[in-house]
Design a protein around this motif. Structure first.
Motif, PDB file in Angstrom:
ATOM      1  N   GLY A  19       4.044 -11.738  -1.098  1.00  0.00           N
ATOM      2  CA  GLY A  19       4.361 -12.635  -2.205  1.00  0.00           C
ATOM      3  C   GLY A  19       4.799 -11.987  -3.489  1.00  0.00           C
ATOM      4  N   GLY A  20       4.879 -10.641  -3.521  1.00  0.00           N
ATOM      5  CA  GLY A  20       5.326  -9.958  -4.723  1.00  0.00           C
ATOM      6  C   GLY A  20       6.818  -9.719  -4.712  1.00  0.00           C
ATOM      7  N   ARG A  21       7.363  -9.465  -5.881  1.00  0.00           N
ATOM      8  CA  ARG A  21       8.784  -9.153  -6.018  1.00  0.00           C
ATOM      9  C   ARG A  21       8.928  -7.629  -6.083  1.00  0.00           C
ATOM     10  N   GLY A  22       8.887  -6.991  -4.911  1.00  0.00           N
ATOM     11  CA  GLY A  22       8.938  -5.541  -4.824  1.00  0.00           C
ATOM     12  C   GLY A  22      10.340  -5.006  -4.969  1.00  0.00           C
ATOM     13  N   ILE A  23      10.470  -3.942  -5.759  1.00  0.00           N
ATOM     14  CA  ILE A  23      11.744  -3.259  -5.981  1.00  0.00           C
ATOM     15  C   ILE A  23      11.512  -1.771  -5.764  1.00  0.00           C
ATOM     16  N   GLY A  24      12.457  -1.089  -5.102  1.00  0.00           N
ATOM     17  CA  GLY A  24      12.322   0.326  -4.819  1.00  0.00           C
ATOM     18  C   GLY A  24      13.266   1.187  -5.628  1.00  0.00           C
ATOM     19  N   LEU A  25      12.836   2.421  -5.878  1.00  0.00           N
ATOM     20  CA  LEU A  25      13.678   3.419  -6.537  1.00  0.00           C
ATOM     21  C   LEU A  25      13.441   4.753  -5.859  1.00  0.00           C
ATOM     22  N   ASP A  26      14.543   5.439  -5.503  1.00  0.00           N
ATOM     23  CA  ASP A  26      14.412   6.745  -4.865  1.00  0.00           C
ATOM     24  C   ASP A  26      15.595   7.619  -5.245  1.00  0.00           C
ATOM     25  N   LEU A  27      15.359   8.938  -5.241  1.00  0.00           N
ATOM     26  CA  LEU A  27      16.405   9.891  -5.586  1.00  0.00           C
ATOM     27  C   LEU A  27      17.335  10.174  -4.415  1.00  0.00           C
ATOM     28  N   SER A  28      16.863   9.899  -3.190  1.00  0.00           N
ATOM     29  CA  SER A  28      17.604  10.261  -1.983  1.00  0.00           C
ATOM     30  C   SER A  28      18.481   9.110  -1.494  1.00  0.00           C
ATOM     31  N   HIS A  29      19.774   9.358  -1.428  1.00  0.00           N
ATOM     32  CA  HIS A  29      20.708   8.350  -0.915  1.00  0.00           C
ATOM     33  C   HIS A  29      20.420   8.036   0.551  1.00  0.00           C
ATOM     34  N   ARG A  30      20.093   9.069   1.329  1.00  0.00           N
ATOM     35  CA  ARG A  30      19.859   8.854   2.755  1.00  0.00           C
ATOM     36  C   ARG A  30      18.597   8.030   2.994  1.00  0.00           C
ATOM     37  N   GLU A  36      -4.183  10.197   5.836  1.00  0.00           N
ATOM     38  CA  GLU A  36      -5.410   9.723   6.480  1.00  0.00           C
ATOM     39  C   GLU A  36      -5.221   8.357   7.126  1.00  0.00           C
ATOM     40  N   GLY A  37      -4.170   7.645   6.724  1.00  0.00           N
ATOM     41  CA  GLY A  37      -3.845   6.367   7.346  1.00  0.00           C
ATOM     42  C   GLY A  37      -4.461   5.151   6.695  1.00  0.00           C
ATOM     43  N   HIS A  38      -5.141   5.300   5.556  1.00  0.00           N
ATOM     44  CA  HIS A  38      -5.714   4.148   4.876  1.00  0.00           C
ATOM     45  C   HIS A  38      -4.600   3.285   4.290  1.00  0.00           C
ATOM     46  N   ARG A  39      -4.706   1.986   4.526  1.00  0.00           N
ATOM     47  CA  ARG A  39      -3.652   1.060   4.137  1.00  0.00           C
ATOM     48  C   ARG A  39      -4.074   0.189   2.958  1.00  0.00           C
ATOM     49  N   GLU A  40      -3.074  -0.356   2.304  1.00  0.00           N
ATOM     50  CA  GLU A  40      -3.355  -1.211   1.140  1.00  0.00           C
ATOM     51  C   GLU A  40      -4.167  -2.430   1.527  1.00  0.00           C
ATOM     52  N   ASP A  41      -3.976  -2.960   2.731  1.00  0.00           N
ATOM     53  CA  ASP A  41      -4.781  -4.096   3.184  1.00  0.00           C
ATOM     54  C   ASP A  41      -6.268  -3.764   3.150  1.00  0.00           C
ATOM     55  N   GLU A  42      -6.599  -2.513   3.387  1.00  0.00           N
ATOM     56  CA  GLU A  42      -7.984  -2.051   3.412  1.00  0.00           C
ATOM     57  C   GLU A  42      -8.493  -1.672   2.029  1.00  0.00           C
ATOM     58  N   LEU A  43      -7.708  -0.900   1.290  1.00  0.00           N
ATOM     59  CA  LEU A  43      -8.173  -0.347   0.018  1.00  0.00           C
ATOM     60  C   LEU A  43      -7.992  -1.295  -1.169  1.00  0.00           C
ATOM     61  N   ALA A  44      -6.982  -2.179  -1.094  1.00  0.00           N
ATOM     62  CA  ALA A  44      -6.711  -3.148  -2.175  1.00  0.00           C
ATOM     63  C   ALA A  44      -6.569  -2.455  -3.529  1.00  0.00           C
ATOM     64  N   ILE A  45      -5.818  -1.370  -3.553  1.00  0.00           N
ATOM     65  CA  ILE A  45      -5.586  -0.623  -4.792  1.00  0.00           C
ATOM     66  C   ILE A  45      -4.786  -1.458  -5.789  1.00  0.00           C
ATOM     67  N   LEU A  46      -3.789  -2.182  -5.298  1.00  0.00           N
ATOM     68  CA  LEU A  46      -2.932  -2.974  -6.189  1.00  0.00           C
ATOM     69  C   LEU A  46      -3.505  -4.346  -6.487  1.00  0.00           C
ATOM     70  N   GLY A  47      -4.430  -4.820  -5.651  1.00  0.00           N
ATOM     71  CA  GLY A  47      -4.939  -6.171  -5.829  1.00  0.00           C
ATOM     72  C   GLY A  47      -3.931  -7.201  -5.351  1.00  0.00           C
ATOM     73  N   ASP A  48      -4.082  -8.411  -5.810  1.00  0.00           N
ATOM     74  CA  ASP A  48      -3.198  -9.508  -5.418  1.00  0.00           C
ATOM     75  C   ASP A  48      -1.844  -9.340  -6.111  1.00  0.00           C
ATOM     76  N   VAL A  49      -0.785  -9.144  -5.324  1.00  0.00           N
ATOM     77  CA  VAL A  49       0.547  -8.934  -5.894  1.00  0.00           C
ATOM     78  C   VAL A  49       1.383 -10.206  -5.895  1.00  0.00           C
ATOM     79  N   SER A  50       0.835 -11.294  -5.414  1.00  0.00           N
ATOM     80  CA  SER A  50       1.595 -12.542  -5.313  1.00  0.00           C
ATOM     81  C   SER A  50       2.132 -12.954  -6.680  1.00  0.00           C
TER      82      SER A  50
END
Length: 292
Positions: free
Chosen positions: A109-120, A73-87
């Protein structure tokens, strides 16, 4: 069902989403049957490796190199604020793909780290690191065995990522609870479970229920030539998700069902304006780990 029109637009859902005219390869058949976690993992990792280039080319601009979109639907975190302040927070994205959402976390301002199963997909993440100048530390791994110490994160989230591809969902949620700190936030978006009743067709055919909402039998694609499972997706009801969260020490604080935006005309797999104005396509669960 070899060479049949793909009933699910390249699976039942998620961010795979190919158009309804796509056809299965001649050697692939669709089944509805139980599968093991090993089969799910061995199928979906290589499948995403094959699809990653097409996915990023098709949807990269919509997602944004450092964007955070919760669903088609295109709703973004800036709009929904699901995570709140991540700083200042330690934030883990499970099923991070090319790291767009985690890159957004880092720009806020958050320390984001990613994890994924796909090497590509992780290779695309490195590419976007270089193009944007915002680097996301990422690791290859599975949601059922998170390679992080206990109580390492303030927030864990998943935007149409790993959860629908995992059979051992109890194990995955136990891992999320383990790596979260007390009172930590867990948020994830999935295909709205009611969509399981309908064909993934963006037109009128997608408005008629054709199977039971309570049928949890996985959607499976099998290579006819080898008998190897090539793709798997799992379905849980809304009630299943509520019980799963409660059983792993989470308190559900919100269930967001985003409405279709007024001027949004993008067709993405089974998501479309025609369907989105009548029935939800995405569910976003927001929960907190109980404070020990």
């Amino acid at each position: 069902m070899s060479c049949a029109v793909r009933r699910s637009c390249r699976s039942r859902s998620t961010t795979r989403l190919r158009c309804v005219e796509d056809h299965l390869p001649q050697s692939v058949r669709v089944e509805r049957r139980p599968v093991s976690e090993r089969e799910s993992r061995r199928a979906n990792g290589p499948d995403w490796d094959r699809y990653a280039d097409e996915y990023q080319a098709t949807h990269g601009a919509f997602l944004g190199d450092a964007g955070f979109v919760w669903g088609p639907e295109g709703h973004r975190e800036d709009e929904l604020a699901i995570l709140g302040d991540v700083s200042g927070l330690d934030v883990l994205e499970v099923g991070s793909g090319a790291g767009q959402c985690s890159r957004w976390v880092r720009t806020h301002g958050g320390r984001g780290i990613g994890l994924d199963l796909s090497h590509r997909q992780l290779q695309h993440s490195v590419r976007l690191d270089e193009e944007t100048g915002v680097s996301v530390p990422s690791v290859r791994g599975t949601a059922t065995d998170l390679p992080f110490r206990t109580a390492s994160f303030d927030v864990v989230f998943c935007s149409f990522g790993a959860l629908q591809f995992v059979r051992d969902i109890d194990h995955a949620l136990a891992e999320v609870a383990r790596v979260l700190r007390p009172a930590g936030r867990f948020a994830f978006s999935i295909t709205h479970p009611t969509r399981w009743m309908f064909p993934d067709d963006p037109g009128e055919a997608g408005l008629t229920a054709t199977q039971s909402y309570w049928d949890r039998t996985p959607y499976v694609e099998v290579d006819d030539a080898t008998g190897v499972v090539a793709y798997v997706e799992h379905h849980r009801t809304l009630g299943d998700w509520v019980r799963l969260l409660a059983g792993h020490g989470f308190v559900l604080t919100d269930l967001v069902e985003p409405e279709w935006p007024e001027h949004h005309d993008r067709v993405w797999g089974g998501w479309s304006r025609a369907r989105g104005l009548l029935t939800p396509g995405t569910a976003i669960f927001v929960a907190h780990l109980r404070d020990a």
